[in-house]
Write a protein that holds these residues in place. Structure first.
Motif, short mmCIF file in Angstrom:
data_model
loop_
_atom_site.label_atom_id
_atom_site.label_comp_id
_atom_site.label_asym_id
_atom_site.label_seq_id
_atom_site.Cartn_x
_atom_site.Cartn_y
_atom_site.Cartn_z
N TYR A 18 -2.63 -11.82 6.78
CA TYR A 18 -3.06 -11.07 5.60
C TYR A 18 -4.17 -10.09 6.01
O TYR A 18 -4.10 -8.90 5.70
CB TYR A 18 -3.57 -12.01 4.50
CG TYR A 18 -4.08 -11.25 3.31
CD1 TYR A 18 -3.22 -10.87 2.30
CD2 TYR A 18 -5.41 -10.88 3.22
CE1 TYR A 18 -3.68 -10.14 1.22
CE2 TYR A 18 -5.87 -10.14 2.15
CZ TYR A 18 -5.01 -9.79 1.15
OH TYR A 18 -5.46 -9.05 0.09
N GLY A 21 -3.07 -7.25 8.03
CA GLY A 21 -2.45 -6.24 7.16
C GLY A 21 -3.49 -5.37 6.48
O GLY A 21 -3.33 -4.15 6.39
N ILE A 34 2.68 -3.67 6.34
CA ILE A 34 3.85 -4.29 5.73
C ILE A 34 4.36 -5.43 6.60
O ILE A 34 4.65 -6.53 6.11
CB ILE A 34 4.95 -3.23 5.46
CG1 ILE A 34 4.52 -2.32 4.31
CG2 ILE A 34 6.30 -3.89 5.17
CD1 ILE A 34 5.36 -1.07 4.14
N TRP A 37 1.90 -8.39 6.34
CA TRP A 37 1.95 -9.08 5.04
C TRP A 37 3.24 -9.87 4.89
O TRP A 37 3.23 -10.96 4.32
CB TRP A 37 1.73 -8.09 3.91
CG TRP A 37 0.30 -7.64 3.82
CD1 TRP A 37 -0.82 -8.39 4.09
CD2 TRP A 37 -0.17 -6.36 3.46
NE1 TRP A 37 -1.94 -7.64 3.93
CE2 TRP A 37 -1.58 -6.38 3.53
CE3 TRP A 37 0.44 -5.17 3.08
CZ2 TRP A 37 -2.38 -5.28 3.22
CZ3 TRP A 37 -0.34 -4.07 2.77
CH2 TRP A 37 -1.74 -4.13 2.85
N LYS A 38 4.34 -9.36 5.42
CA LYS A 38 5.58 -10.13 5.38
C LYS A 38 5.44 -11.40 6.22
O LYS A 38 5.94 -12.46 5.85
CB LYS A 38 6.77 -9.28 5.86
CG LYS A 38 7.22 -8.26 4.83
CD LYS A 38 8.42 -7.46 5.31
CE LYS A 38 8.90 -6.50 4.22
NZ LYS A 38 10.06 -5.72 4.66
N THR A 50 -1.22 -11.15 -1.37
CA THR A 50 -0.33 -10.68 -0.31
C THR A 50 0.87 -9.94 -0.92
O THR A 50 1.23 -8.85 -0.47
CB THR A 50 0.16 -11.84 0.56
OG1 THR A 50 -0.95 -12.61 0.98
CG2 THR A 50 0.90 -11.33 1.78
N HIS A 51 1.46 -10.52 -1.94
CA HIS A 51 2.61 -9.88 -2.60
C HIS A 51 2.18 -8.56 -3.25
O HIS A 51 2.92 -7.56 -3.19
CB HIS A 51 3.23 -10.81 -3.64
CG HIS A 51 3.92 -11.99 -3.03
ND1 HIS A 51 5.17 -11.91 -2.45
CD2 HIS A 51 3.52 -13.29 -2.90
CE1 HIS A 51 5.53 -13.10 -2.00
NE2 HIS A 51 4.54 -13.95 -2.24
N ASN A 53 -0.41 -6.54 -2.36
CA ASN A 53 -0.66 -5.52 -1.34
C ASN A 53 0.64 -5.03 -0.70
O ASN A 53 0.81 -3.84 -0.45
CB ASN A 53 -1.60 -6.05 -0.26
CG ASN A 53 -3.04 -6.14 -0.74
OD1 ASN A 53 -3.40 -5.60 -1.78
ND2 ASN A 53 -3.85 -6.84 0.01
N LEU A 54 1.55 -5.97 -0.46
CA LEU A 54 2.85 -5.59 0.09
C LEU A 54 3.57 -4.67 -0.88
O LEU A 54 4.13 -3.63 -0.48
CB LEU A 54 3.68 -6.83 0.40
CG LEU A 54 5.10 -6.61 0.94
CD1 LEU A 54 5.10 -5.74 2.19
CD2 LEU A 54 5.77 -7.96 1.21
N GLU A 70 8.25 -7.57 -5.10
CA GLU A 70 7.01 -8.20 -4.63
C GLU A 70 5.97 -8.29 -5.75
O GLU A 70 5.27 -9.30 -5.88
CB GLU A 70 6.43 -7.43 -3.44
CG GLU A 70 7.26 -7.52 -2.18
CD GLU A 70 7.43 -8.94 -1.66
OE1 GLU A 70 6.52 -9.78 -1.84
OE2 GLU A 70 8.49 -9.22 -1.07
#
Length: 185
Positions: A18, A21, A34, A37-38, A50-51, A53-54, A70
């Motif tokens: 995280y 990222g 990306i 974060w994935k 995380t979801h 920001n992604l 996301e």
């Protein structure tokens, strides 16, 4: 892009990826952000930040449907968050799902009435739908809260123009020019 931050928790690999990222995003390396974060999600899919920001990075990359997915996950994990509501609204707006976008922008505004990104989002959607009087209302509110918000200034000037209020349009254009003298737009 709006990045939510998390503090480090020892050797947790989800937090490690995280934060990698976040570091990548801070230098505008969205492809790496990306990817990190994935990877973080593989270790802990329950972190709404995380979801979020992604999702926001995917919006920046023009991957609006993926971003929507996301951001919906982030919303399931953390309801009543104005940043997430805004992000989902933006993803939907970019897919021309204006009614749904307005729903989420309004939710964000209800959670935080001074949340400029959502107010500008509402102005943008109203403008795109030809609802220029309403676009003026939202853009004017945004410029009162954030006078240097370029998008709000431009939506306000263009909405006035579309309404035939040329003096107001010209005045608003001059105001925007004062704040952004080197911006070729």
């Amino acid at each position: 892009m709006y990045i939510l931050s998390l503090s480090s928790c020892g050797g947790d690999p989800a937090i490690k990826y995280y934060n990698l990222g976040v570091d990548a995003a801070s230098i505008d390396d969205l492809d790496s952000a990306i990817k990190y974060w994935k990877e973080s999600i593989k270790y802990n899919p329950k972190l709404p930040e995380t979801h979020y920001n992604l999702g926001m990075a995917l919006i920046e990359k023009g991957k609006y449907k993926e971003a929507e997915e996301e951001l919906r996950i982030a919303m399931e994990l953390k309801s009543d968050d104005c940043d997430i509501e805004y992000g989902l609204g933006k993803a939907l707006e970019m897919q021309e799902e204006y009614s749904l976008a307005k729903k989420y922008y309004k939710k964000a505004i209800n959670l935080k009435p001074t949340y400029v990104p959502a107010i500008v989002g509402m102005a943008s959607v109203e403008f795109k739908q030809g609802l220029y009087r309403s676009a003026v209302k939202y853009a004017h509110t945004a410029t009162k809260l954030a006078p240097r918000n370029f998008q709000a200034n431009m939506i306000l000037a263009e909405s006035y123009f579309r309404l035939g209020e040329y003096t107001d349009s010209y005045t608003q254009s001059l105001t925007a020019l004062r704040y952004f003298p080197r911006n070729p737009d």
